[in-house]
Enzyme design. Structure first.
Site, PDB file in Angstrom:
ATOM      1  N   ARG A   9      -6.042  -3.580 -13.330  1.00  0.00           N
ATOM      2  CA  ARG A   9      -5.067  -2.742 -12.617  1.00  0.00           C
ATOM      3  C   ARG A   9      -3.719  -3.466 -12.613  1.00  0.00           C
ATOM      4  O   ARG A   9      -3.647  -4.694 -12.660  1.00  0.00           O
ATOM      5  CB  ARG A   9      -5.532  -2.505 -11.180  1.00  0.00           C
ATOM      6  CG  ARG A   9      -4.658  -1.488 -10.444  1.00  0.00           C
ATOM      7  CD  ARG A   9      -5.074  -1.312  -8.989  1.00  0.00           C
ATOM      8  NE  ARG A   9      -4.119  -0.455  -8.298  1.00  0.00           N
ATOM      9  CZ  ARG A   9      -3.968  -0.417  -6.982  1.00  0.00           C
ATOM     10  NH1 ARG A   9      -4.702  -1.201  -6.207  1.00  0.00           N
ATOM     11  NH2 ARG A   9      -3.076   0.391  -6.428  1.00  0.00           N
ATOM     12  N   HIS A  10      -2.651  -2.692 -12.551  1.00  0.00           N
ATOM     13  CA  HIS A  10      -1.294  -3.251 -12.530  1.00  0.00           C
ATOM     14  C   HIS A  10      -1.034  -4.057 -11.257  1.00  0.00           C
ATOM     15  O   HIS A  10      -1.767  -3.966 -10.268  1.00  0.00           O
ATOM     16  CB  HIS A  10      -0.272  -2.122 -12.636  1.00  0.00           C
ATOM     17  CG  HIS A  10      -0.360  -1.126 -11.504  1.00  0.00           C
ATOM     18  ND1 HIS A  10       0.148  -1.370 -10.252  1.00  0.00           N
ATOM     19  CD2 HIS A  10      -0.921   0.108 -11.449  1.00  0.00           C
ATOM     20  CE1 HIS A  10      -0.083  -0.336  -9.467  1.00  0.00           C
ATOM     21  NE2 HIS A  10      -0.735   0.577 -10.164  1.00  0.00           N
ATOM     22  N   GLY A  11       0.053  -4.814 -11.274  1.00  0.00           N
ATOM     23  CA  GLY A  11       0.469  -5.567 -10.098  1.00  0.00           C
ATOM     24  C   GLY A  11       1.045  -4.670  -9.014  1.00  0.00           C
ATOM     25  O   GLY A  11       1.254  -3.471  -9.218  1.00  0.00           O
ATOM     26  N   GLN A  12       1.287  -5.270  -7.865  1.00  0.00           N
ATOM     27  CA  GLN A  12       1.824  -4.513  -6.729  1.00  0.00           C
ATOM     28  C   GLN A  12       3.141  -3.841  -7.090  1.00  0.00           C
ATOM     29  O   GLN A  12       4.048  -4.463  -7.635  1.00  0.00           O
ATOM     30  CB  GLN A  12       2.042  -5.442  -5.538  1.00  0.00           C
ATOM     31  CG  GLN A  12       2.557  -4.741  -4.286  1.00  0.00           C
ATOM     32  CD  GLN A  12       3.054  -5.727  -3.239  1.00  0.00           C
ATOM     33  OE1 GLN A  12       4.094  -6.359  -3.418  1.00  0.00           O
ATOM     34  NE2 GLN A  12       2.292  -5.879  -2.167  1.00  0.00           N
ATOM     35  N   SER A  13       3.263  -2.554  -6.760  1.00  0.00           N
ATOM     36  CA  SER A  13       4.494  -1.811  -7.012  1.00  0.00           C
ATOM     37  C   SER A  13       5.248  -1.577  -5.701  1.00  0.00           C
ATOM     38  O   SER A  13       4.713  -1.811  -4.612  1.00  0.00           O
ATOM     39  CB  SER A  13       4.170  -0.453  -7.656  1.00  0.00           C
ATOM     40  OG  SER A  13       3.599   0.405  -6.686  1.00  0.00           O
ATOM     41  N   TRP A  15       5.936   1.202  -4.347  1.00  0.00           N
ATOM     42  CA  TRP A  15       5.272   2.233  -3.536  1.00  0.00           C
ATOM     43  C   TRP A  15       3.920   1.774  -3.024  1.00  0.00           C
ATOM     44  O   TRP A  15       3.460   2.275  -2.001  1.00  0.00           O
ATOM     45  CB  TRP A  15       5.157   3.542  -4.327  1.00  0.00           C
ATOM     46  CG  TRP A  15       6.453   4.317  -4.347  1.00  0.00           C
ATOM     47  CD1 TRP A  15       7.685   3.858  -3.985  1.00  0.00           C
ATOM     48  CD2 TRP A  15       6.628   5.681  -4.740  1.00  0.00           C
ATOM     49  NE1 TRP A  15       8.629   4.839  -4.143  1.00  0.00           N
ATOM     50  CE2 TRP A  15       8.008   5.977  -4.608  1.00  0.00           C
ATOM     51  CE3 TRP A  15       5.780   6.660  -5.218  1.00  0.00           C
ATOM     52  CZ2 TRP A  15       8.534   7.226  -4.917  1.00  0.00           C
ATOM     53  CZ3 TRP A  15       6.302   7.904  -5.535  1.00  0.00           C
ATOM     54  CH2 TRP A  15       7.663   8.192  -5.383  1.00  0.00           C
ATOM     55  N   ASN A  16       3.264   0.831  -3.702  1.00  0.00           N
ATOM     56  CA  ASN A  16       2.073   0.206  -3.114  1.00  0.00           C
ATOM     57  C   ASN A  16       2.472  -0.457  -1.789  1.00  0.00           C
ATOM     58  O   ASN A  16       1.766  -0.336  -0.791  1.00  0.00           O
ATOM     59  CB  ASN A  16       1.503  -0.871  -4.021  1.00  0.00           C
ATOM     60  CG  ASN A  16       0.759  -0.340  -5.227  1.00  0.00           C
ATOM     61  OD1 ASN A  16       0.748  -0.981  -6.274  1.00  0.00           O
ATOM     62  ND2 ASN A  16       0.129   0.819  -5.119  1.00  0.00           N
ATOM     63  N   HIS A 151      -4.447   2.009 -13.963  1.00  0.00           N
ATOM     64  CA  HIS A 151      -4.173   2.285 -12.555  1.00  0.00           C
ATOM     65  C   HIS A 151      -5.473   2.479 -11.776  1.00  0.00           C
ATOM     66  O   HIS A 151      -6.518   2.797 -12.357  1.00  0.00           O
ATOM     67  CB  HIS A 151      -3.317   3.542 -12.440  1.00  0.00           C
ATOM     68  CG  HIS A 151      -2.099   3.506 -13.298  1.00  0.00           C
ATOM     69  ND1 HIS A 151      -0.858   3.140 -12.823  1.00  0.00           N
ATOM     70  CD2 HIS A 151      -1.929   3.789 -14.619  1.00  0.00           C
ATOM     71  CE1 HIS A 151       0.026   3.193 -13.827  1.00  0.00           C
ATOM     72  NE2 HIS A 151      -0.613   3.584 -14.913  1.00  0.00           N
TER      73      HIS A 151
END
Length: 209
Positions: A9-13, A15-16, A151
């Site tokens: 999964r991607h890193g913190q965004s 909007w996260n 994601h």
């Protein structure tokens, strides 16, 4: 001959960080998300990854690029590895969604297969595109180590599909930012879950946890 799928999964965004539903909105990583990607890259550098595929949304693609730089590889964009489209929910916090769309949101949390979000995808549609394109990549790279960066919802749907687990179990699985998952695909097509939602690489930086 086993093909190994490393699915991250991607890193913190941004909007996260603010607990907003992202879906297909193209949101940047936070500084923490960038650091998480660097730590995952460091972990993967000894795994002999042969190829990297990523969603084309920035939060996943930038995560994949950071890993690719560490490994000396290129990233191939796969739009079908995008997050689930959450339609009219995108940009809203979970509290706002619960307030405005309580009935369908409750259904999503308890029985997501039955949830039809206005202007969005169904969970089954997400699973079909994720599994179809993953198996295509496996067919093209038999016996290799493949990294897929995607994601949360899409990855959970993919793993359940690969393992033949009913989508009704979706709410019982959790995926954290830059979590690493490993699925082996045997020569006869059978799959084995080797690792799920592992974030031990983040423990190298106490500020990330």
């Amino acid at each position: 001959m086993t093909t190994r799928l490393y699915i991250a999964r991607h890193g913190q965004s941004e909007w996260n960080l603010h607990n907003k539903m992202q879906g297909v909105q193209d949101i940047d990583l936070t500084p923490t998300g960038l650091k998480q990607a660097e730590l995952l890259a460091s972990r993967l550098k000894n795994e002999k990854i042969d190829c990297i595929y990523s969603s084309d949304l920035k939060r996943a693609y930038v995560t994949a690029q950071i890993i690719a730089k560490e490994l000396g590889l290129e990233v191939q964009k796969i739009p079908e590895f995008r997050e689930m489209s959450f339609g009219i929910w995108e940009g809203l916090t979970s509290e706002e969604i619960n307030e405005l769309y309580k009935e369908i949101y409750t259904l999503w949390k308890t029985n997501p297969v039955k949830a039809n979000i206005e202007k969005g995808e169904t969970l089954e549609e997400v699973q079909k595109r994720m599994v179809k394109n993953t198996l295509k990549i496996v067919e093209e790279n038999k016996g290799k180590n493949i990294l897929i960066v995607s994601h949360g919802t899409s990855i959970k749907a993919l793993i359940l599909g690969l393992l033949g687990i009913d989508l009704s179990f979706y709410p019982r699985f959790r995926l954290d930012n830059t979590s690493l998952n490993i699925v082996d695909v045997k020569e006869d097509g059978k799959t084995v879950l080797v690792l799920f939602n592992d974030t031990c690489h983040l423990r190298r930086d106490e500020k990330i946890i």
